[in-house]
Scaffold this active site. Structure first.
Site, PDB file in Angstrom:
ATOM      1  N   SER A 122       0.833  -1.207   0.000  1.00  0.00           N
ATOM      2  CA  SER A 122       0.000   0.000   0.000  1.00  0.00           C
ATOM      3  C   SER A 122       0.873   1.265   0.000  1.00  0.00           C
ATOM      4  O   SER A 122       1.940   1.301   0.616  1.00  0.00           O
ATOM      5  CB  SER A 122      -0.883  -0.008   1.255  1.00  0.00           C
ATOM      6  OG  SER A 122      -1.447   1.259   1.461  1.00  0.00           O
TER       7      SER A 122
ATOM      8  N   HIS B  24     -13.328  -2.383  -1.383  1.00  0.00           N
ATOM      9  CA  HIS B  24     -12.372  -1.991  -0.340  1.00  0.00           C
ATOM     10  C   HIS B  24     -12.672  -2.720   0.972  1.00  0.00           C
ATOM     11  O   HIS B  24     -12.506  -2.185   2.066  1.00  0.00           O
ATOM     12  CB  HIS B  24     -12.432  -0.478  -0.133  1.00  0.00           C
ATOM     13  CG  HIS B  24     -11.111   0.169   0.153  1.00  0.00           C
ATOM     14  ND1 HIS B  24     -10.470   0.979  -0.747  1.00  0.00           N
ATOM     15  CD2 HIS B  24     -10.307   0.157   1.243  1.00  0.00           C
ATOM     16  CE1 HIS B  24      -9.340   1.440  -0.217  1.00  0.00           C
ATOM     17  NE2 HIS B  24      -9.223   0.951   0.995  1.00  0.00           N
TER      18      HIS B  24
ATOM     19  N   ILE C 103     -13.089 -12.941   1.241  1.00  0.00           N
ATOM     20  CA  ILE C 103     -12.445 -14.259   1.063  1.00  0.00           C
ATOM     21  C   ILE C 103     -11.913 -14.741   2.416  1.00  0.00           C
ATOM     22  O   ILE C 103     -11.019 -14.131   3.000  1.00  0.00           O
ATOM     23  CB  ILE C 103     -11.268 -14.184   0.060  1.00  0.00           C
ATOM     24  CG1 ILE C 103     -11.733 -13.702  -1.314  1.00  0.00           C
ATOM     25  CG2 ILE C 103     -10.505 -15.508  -0.005  1.00  0.00           C
ATOM     26  CD1 ILE C 103     -12.366 -14.716  -2.208  1.00  0.00           C
TER      27      ILE C 103
ATOM     28  N   GLY D 203      -7.501  -9.638   1.994  1.00  0.00           N
ATOM     29  CA  GLY D 203      -7.151  -8.542   2.883  1.00  0.00           C
ATOM     30  C   GLY D 203      -7.110  -9.024   4.318  1.00  0.00           C
ATOM     31  O   GLY D 203      -6.058  -9.407   4.837  1.00  0.00           O
TER      32      GLY D 203
END
Ligand code: FMN
Length: 388
Positions: free
Chosen positions: A108, A279, A313, A333
């Protein structure tokens, strides 16, 4: 082996959900809520996971055993601005763990780790996720650094014209924790001191540095306290994307697409791949689950570029369902962030190991020879999801 890594390696940690309470116990409450929470009423956050339950499998029994995942597992680690808990992985630990597990890693913009260090520490492909906070001059400089360092591609996130309101962070006083005066930080002492393992890792990792990859010409690295204001000034437009394409010249993944119209615009702007993403439910609450948005995007793209997806996920079965609906790869994530928060690099490795084993087993149970053979015929999709 530290106690924390012994715990993640324990046979009782059998699924990603088992890592979540370990993460909660290891990091301060404000940090855990930052990882775990979503925007506003967290409707989209919940929907991301729930949507997977609506899709069911159509196995083909007694098929010959499959060959599994080869040539490469369709699993990538998402860009996550996990500054305060990033520290648990030590410098570049996320990239290192992902590389060892044969998974790509996305760094990021809002990481405290220099992109060169992350790339040097990782044996796998690393992507740089770009926000335009800092303006075009800062973006140009970081793209050049990423190119020289050998990054595999750029991920441009387009769903963050302003940071979503994550209500848990407001209630927990995250703003004061990061940018407040020493006096304002005093109320956090009990939760921080009650997590000594985390505190030591955090301090060894350099605490909260400025952002080493957002270097403003003439000013230096952007201070952490400026992030939200900078994000609000840095919405990425389609014109910006064309400018980025001309500067970068390598592959660009456009992340944050939820409709067929935006998918077509992303292709026009030069995307090599599109990532269907909301997001992780952290931006606009009330948009559909990523899995539900996937068929519309896949249809609009019509094979012109690869479609990836992220959001919700947590199991190998989720990965298989996303691939059946047309994703070529999935990004994780929180699945790896829980591992990271629970036990740094060892935790990420465990999370990836769990998902890969799940994925292989699911293929065997389905009777499917490989991930490449997955398509809509392997699942039942609710009628209301159909898109034409
Ligand atoms: C703590 C946290 C920080 C994140 N920071 C970023 C970021 O800096 N840039 C970005 O593009 N996405 C960011 N995301 C979104 C993830 O890349 C991804 O889209 C999302 O986490 C996927 O949903 P999942 O957590 O359910 O897997 C972040 C997500 C989390 C949980």
């Amino acid at each position: 082996m530290t106690r924390a890594s012994q715990k993640v390696a324990s046979p009782r940690v059998v699924c990603i959900e088992d890592l979540r309470p370990l993460a909660r116990r290891r990091v301060p409450k404000a940090v855990f809520d930052y990882l775990d929470g979503g925007a506003e009423g967290e409707v989209t956050l919940r929907e991301n996971c729930r949507a997977f339950e609506e899709v069911t499998f159509r196995p083909r029994q007694s098929a010959s055993p499959g060959v599994g995942l080869r040539p490469c597992p369709p699993l990538l680690a998402c860009p996550c601005r996990i500054q305060p808990s990033d520290a648990l992985g030590r410098r570049g630990g996320g990239g290192r763990a992902a590389g060892k597990a044969g998974t790509a890693y996305m760094l990021s913009t809002i990481s405290g780790h220099k992109l060169e260090d992350v790339k040097a520490g990782s044996s796998g492909p690393v992507f740089y996720q770009l926000y335009l906070m800092g303006g075009r001059a800062a973006a140009e400089a970081v793209m050049e650094r990423a190119r020289v360092a050998g990054f595999a591609g750029l991920v441009v996130t387009i769903d963050t014209p302003v940071s979503g309101i994550r209500e848990r962070d407001y209630r927990n006083g995250m703003k004061e924790l990061i940018s407040g005066s020493l006096l304002e930080k005093i109320p956090f002492l009990p939760q921080i001191l009650s997590r000594p393992g985390w505190l030591i890792s955090f301090l060894l990792d350099g605490g909260l540095p400025a952002l080493p990859n957002v270097v403003i010409p003439g000013k230096g690295p952007m201070p952490l306290v400026d992030i939200n204001a900078a994000l609000a000034r840095s919405a990425v437009t389609w014109a910006d994307l064309r400018w980025i394409r001309d500067c970068w010249r390598g592959p660009i993944v456009i992340k944050g697409v939820l409709t067929g119209d935006d998918a077509r615009r992303a292709i026009d702007a030069g995307a090599a791949a599109i990532s269907v993403s909301n997001h992780g439910g952290r931006q606009l609450d009330g948009v559909p689950a990523s899995l539900r948005a996937l068929p519309e995007v896949v249809a609009a793209v019509n094979g012109q570029v690869e479609v990836w997806m992220d959001g919700g996920i947590r199991r190998g079965t989720d990965i298989v369902k996303a691939l059946c609906l047309g994703a070529r790869a999935v990004l994780c994530g929180r699945a790896y962030a829980y591992g990271l928060a629970a036990s740094g690099e060892a935790g990420i490795a465990r999370a990836i190991e769990i998902l890969r084993a799940d994925l292989e087993r699911t293929l065997r149970l389905l009777g499917c020879p490989s991930t490449a053979a997955l398509d809509r015929t392997w699942v039942n999709v609710p009628k209301s999801w159909e898109w034409s």
